[in-house]
Design a protein around this motif. Structure first.
Motif, PDB file in Angstrom:
ATOM      1  N   GLU A 220       0.842  -1.194   0.000  1.00  0.00           N
ATOM      2  CA  GLU A 220       0.000   0.000   0.000  1.00  0.00           C
ATOM      3  C   GLU A 220       0.878   1.245   0.000  1.00  0.00           C
ATOM      4  N   LEU A 221       0.886   1.956  -1.123  1.00  0.00           N
ATOM      5  CA  LEU A 221       1.792   3.086  -1.343  1.00  0.00           C
ATOM      6  C   LEU A 221       1.151   4.398  -0.887  1.00  0.00           C
ATOM      7  N   ARG A 222       0.955   4.484   0.448  1.00  0.00           N
ATOM      8  CA  ARG A 222       0.433   5.690   1.084  1.00  0.00           C
ATOM      9  C   ARG A 222      -1.012   5.967   0.670  1.00  0.00           C
ATOM     10  N   GLY A 223      -1.330   7.261   0.293  1.00  0.00           N
ATOM     11  CA  GLY A 223      -2.704   7.634   0.003  1.00  0.00           C
ATOM     12  C   GLY A 223      -2.937   8.000  -1.446  1.00  0.00           C
ATOM     13  N   ARG A 224      -4.202   8.185  -1.801  1.00  0.00           N
ATOM     14  CA  ARG A 224      -4.575   8.446  -3.196  1.00  0.00           C
ATOM     15  C   ARG A 224      -3.958   9.735  -3.740  1.00  0.00           C
ATOM     16  N   MET A 225      -3.732  10.702  -2.878  1.00  0.00           N
ATOM     17  CA  MET A 225      -3.168  11.974  -3.339  1.00  0.00           C
ATOM     18  C   MET A 225      -1.658  11.916  -3.519  1.00  0.00           C
ATOM     19  N   ASP A 226      -1.032  10.832  -3.098  1.00  0.00           N
ATOM     20  CA  ASP A 226       0.426  10.734  -3.142  1.00  0.00           C
ATOM     21  C   ASP A 226       0.921  10.234  -4.488  1.00  0.00           C
ATOM     22  N   VAL A 227       0.532  10.953  -5.534  1.00  0.00           N
ATOM     23  CA  VAL A 227       1.013  10.666  -6.880  1.00  0.00           C
ATOM     24  C   VAL A 227       2.069  11.709  -7.200  1.00  0.00           C
ATOM     25  N   ASP A 228       3.324  11.337  -7.026  1.00  0.00           N
ATOM     26  CA  ASP A 228       4.447  12.268  -7.114  1.00  0.00           C
ATOM     27  C   ASP A 228       5.618  11.520  -7.741  1.00  0.00           C
ATOM     28  N   ARG A 229       6.159  12.039  -8.810  1.00  0.00           N
ATOM     29  CA  ARG A 229       7.198  11.315  -9.538  1.00  0.00           C
ATOM     30  C   ARG A 229       8.456  11.104  -8.696  1.00  0.00           C
ATOM     31  N   LYS A 230       8.793  12.053  -7.850  1.00  0.00           N
ATOM     32  CA  LYS A 230       9.987  11.888  -7.015  1.00  0.00           C
ATOM     33  C   LYS A 230       9.770  10.769  -5.996  1.00  0.00           C
ATOM     34  N   VAL A 231       8.620  10.791  -5.321  1.00  0.00           N
ATOM     35  CA  VAL A 231       8.307   9.744  -4.348  1.00  0.00           C
ATOM     36  C   VAL A 231       8.174   8.391  -5.044  1.00  0.00           C
ATOM     37  N   ALA A 232       7.477   8.381  -6.177  1.00  0.00           N
ATOM     38  CA  ALA A 232       7.296   7.128  -6.917  1.00  0.00           C
ATOM     39  C   ALA A 232       8.627   6.595  -7.428  1.00  0.00           C
ATOM     40  N   GLY A 233       9.531   7.494  -7.797  1.00  0.00           N
ATOM     41  CA  GLY A 233      10.849   7.055  -8.232  1.00  0.00           C
ATOM     42  C   GLY A 233      11.609   6.349  -7.124  1.00  0.00           C
ATOM     43  N   ALA A 234      11.473   6.866  -5.899  1.00  0.00           N
ATOM     44  CA  ALA A 234      12.117   6.212  -4.756  1.00  0.00           C
ATOM     45  C   ALA A 234      11.480   4.851  -4.488  1.00  0.00           C
TER      46      ALA A 234
END
Length: 370
Positions: free
Chosen positions: A241-255
């Protein structure tokens, strides 16, 4: 890298839904790992992480570093990608029959056991291959007609050959956490460490036949059915579970994609060995996870932040009646990490207000939210 397509007929004449997936390596020298995002099509973080994982794997493939096989489905639910109601995407439930897209996967155990009678040997590796083939053959005896069941069938067909299955999801608002089974826990804990999960929830049966359990549970049952034959756990799985629905961020997703690549290195799918960090949490039983429930309707405000370790009896949220002004505190019934909550701040009676990862099992029956 190879790109593949599966076309799923829609309910109406002339409609088609296209499922796209990517494959890397051949699996001859290492494990086969299956990763999918967007089974709940209104959960963007998993789709972005899966897409960025594909980009990272293209680089690893060009460098000749892939030793095993990786299958990635970045958008696993083309049916629900097109479901909208008054401008909002509705990707968790099928609009036609109301079923959750991550429930009702077929149980292939009985048919596989029937096929395996007198087929298993004293060689565990040979048995793994025979069991996997029996599960695939059992799946092919099912002839789905509804588009959602055709999708379930297609995804299971792609995932059944895999040694490791990672299903990417998210909550309303959440710390990064995962769900897995006791048989999978040892193999999945390195991923939890690399992803820095704040909660690891473990259950043998969580209820509803979700995707990950439908792939792993037959192996234990087959081992029990043939106690005189060496049967290993041929598939381990988790829902990350990759946090919340609003957490669509390329930097975070890249990590997050890097964490998945490091996990693939750790298990030998990609050349190289990552440094494995310490776990950020202990594994706890899903039956010990408390789902806080609103006793009244009203406006919700939280008194603690996500990631906070709450104590039993501590007030976690307050509900205000907008008409009377009455204030209703909501206290934790268990101690543990407050790891998830809904994105909305308006509650109806019995609305789930949050989840606390407790260490003491106290629930039974279906353990997942609908």
């Amino acid at each position: 890298m190879h790109e593949h397509f599966i076309d799923i007929p829609g309910r109406a004449t002339g409609t088609i839904h296209r499922l796209t997936w990517f494959s890397f390596g051949d699996g001859n020298d290492g494990p086969h790992v299956y990763v999918q995002g967007g089974l709940h099509a209104d959960e963007g973080p998993g789709m972005l992480v899966a897409r960025l994982l594909v980009d990272r794997l293209i680089e690893e493939d060009r460098a000749g570093k892939i030793r095993g096989r990786v299958t990635v489905v970045p958008a696993a639910n083309p049916l629900a990608l097109g479901q909208f109601l008054h401008g909002d995407q509705q990707g968790r439930f099928d609009h036609y029959d109301g079923r959750n897209f991550n429930r009702d996967y077929p149980d292939l155990t009985a048919q596989a056991i029937a096929q395996l009678k007198d087929a298993l040997t004293k060689d565990p590796q040979s048995n793994t291959a025979r069991i996997r083939q029996a599960l695939l053959q059992a799946l092919e005896t099912i002839a789905p007609s509804a588009p959602s069941d055709r999708l379930r069938h297609a995804l299971m067909r792609l995932a059944l050959p895999a040694d490791v299955v990672i299903d990417l999801h998210c909550d309303g608002e959440a710390e990064l956490h995962l769900y897995t089974q006791p048989a999978s826990l040892e193999s999945i804990l390195p991923l939890a460490a690399l992803a820095r999960c704040r909660a690891v929830l473990v259950a043998d049966v969580s209820g509803g036949e979700p995707f990950d359990e439908a792939l792993t549970r037959p192996w234990g049952a087959i081992a029990e059915a043939f106690p005189d034959k060496p049967v290993s756990q041929g598939c381990v799985s988790c829902t990350l579970e990759l946090r919340g629905r609003m957490d669509v961020d390329r930097k975070v997703a890249g990590a997050d994609a890097k964490s998945l690549v490091d996990y693939l290195r750790h298990i030998g799918v990609i050349a190289g060995k990552p440094i494995l960090p310490a776990l950020s949490c202990e594994a706890t039983p899903l039956a010990g996870s408390e789902a806080l429930v609103a006793p009244v309707s009203g406006l919700v405000s939280y008194t603690v932040s996500l990631g906070h370790h709450v104590r039993q009896g501590e007030v976690v949220a307050e509900i205000t009646d907008p008409v009377t002004g009455d204030l209703h505190p909501v206290a934790a019934g268990t101690s543990g990490v407050f790891y998830a909550r809904p994105a909305t701040r308006i509650a109806e009676i019995n609305k789930r207000l949050g989840k606390i990862a407790g260490t003491r099992p106290f629930r039974s029956g279906p353990l997942l939210s609908p």
